[in-house]
Motif scaffolding. Sequence first.
Motif, PDB file in Angstrom:
ATOM      1  N   ASN A 221      47.797  47.070  39.254  1.00 56.06           N
ATOM      2  CA  ASN A 221      48.465  45.162  38.700  1.00 56.06           C
ATOM      3  C   ASN A 221      48.970  45.373  37.397  1.00 56.06           C
ATOM      4  OD1 ASN A 221      49.405  43.005  38.470  1.00 56.06           O
ATOM      5  ND2 ASN A 221      47.730  42.578  36.652  1.00 56.06           N
ATOM      6  N   VAL A 271      50.573  42.339  43.156  1.00 61.98           N
ATOM      7  CA  VAL A 271      50.270  42.881  42.263  1.00 61.98           C
ATOM      8  C   VAL A 271      51.565  43.624  40.938  1.00 61.98           C
ATOM      9  CG1 VAL A 271      49.493  44.937  42.034  1.00 61.98           C
ATOM     10  CG2 VAL A 271      48.655  44.022  44.203  1.00 61.98           C
ATOM     11  N   MET A 275      48.775  38.596  39.360  1.00 65.99           N
ATOM     12  CA  MET A 275      47.914  39.309  41.155  1.00 65.99           C
ATOM     13  C   MET A 275      46.961  37.383  40.469  1.00 65.99           C
ATOM     14  SD  MET A 275      45.914  42.833  41.359  1.00 65.99           S
ATOM     15  CE  MET A 275      45.048  42.550  40.032  1.00 65.99           C
TER      16      MET A 275
END
Length: 345
Positions: A221, A271, A275
């Motif tokens: 992320n 992501v 996320m």
Amino acid sequence: MTSGPTTPSGGALAATTRAVPIDHFSAVHLAAATARAVAQCCGLPGALPDQAAVVASELASNIAKHAHGGSLYLQPLAYGDGMEVIAVDRGPGMRELERCLTDGYTTTNTLGAGLGAISRIATTLTIRTRSGTGTLVCARLAPPRRTADAERPLASLCLPADGEEHCGDAFTVALTDRGLTALVVDGLGHGAEAAEAARAAVRSFRRAPDADLPDLFTAANRALRHSRGAALAVLRLEDTAASYCGVGNVRAVLLSPDDVTHRLTGRPGVVGWNMPAPQVRRLSAPVGTTAVLHTDGLDHRWARTPEPFLLRLPPPLLTAALVHGFRSSRDDTTVVAVKTPQRPR
């Protein structure tokens, strides 16, 4: 050690799977030239590039002579050193497979080198055929001291959408003391920006492939914050257990030889952008389970009621059958399949 679709030694991602449709006999030459080029890119030594060309030529010739709707898929091994040539068709199948594997056997008054030559050249050769449906063949070539890499029940295919230069999908695999961990990523959209997002996720994974799954997602992320983002899934196989974590529409399917045991998809989100908190699903994966991870370029309906023939295919042939039968040519497509157990060696 980790590996991706064109990185047998864990280097930077390069090309994806090379697909050669065998729609005319002239494609035989293209298949041979492509196999030689892939072998050279893999760094295969000595006569192996020329031998790869022979394998591809023979498989393509068989399709051109005896079948229809066929293709060759050529690429480095999903893990380790070596390459594979996969052939799939919608032809009549082979009624006498054992005789077809014998040097000199022919149904077309040719020299009959065909599958006999391939079986001598290839490090491993896997064939499944069904009368009236078609034939799947996977020939793997590995350097003499890396033959174990060709024997792993692990396979992948990674293809861009038709007409696209870049593939927005990617994958990587790691074998550590924690077992096998596979990542599949689908960069949002298509083209160069999607491909860069996918590569960023792969690079993040490779820094610590044995980390806990939520930590892998947290790191990805961060790595994708300045990209367009991606859907991502990670599957870890440890002895007879599996752990899955996903965000977005990368799916996981666990198969027994008789049925689909689990169908999983990621939590909604992206992501790199929004996320959700990673959630890990822990599942039983007895010996003989085949785990499949795939992006949405593959129609998920394949897993609703798959035929027994499909359920029992080994990973290299399963990935080819899925791509050949259920892929959308308008989207990037990645499939990874592995049969338990998998441990480092």
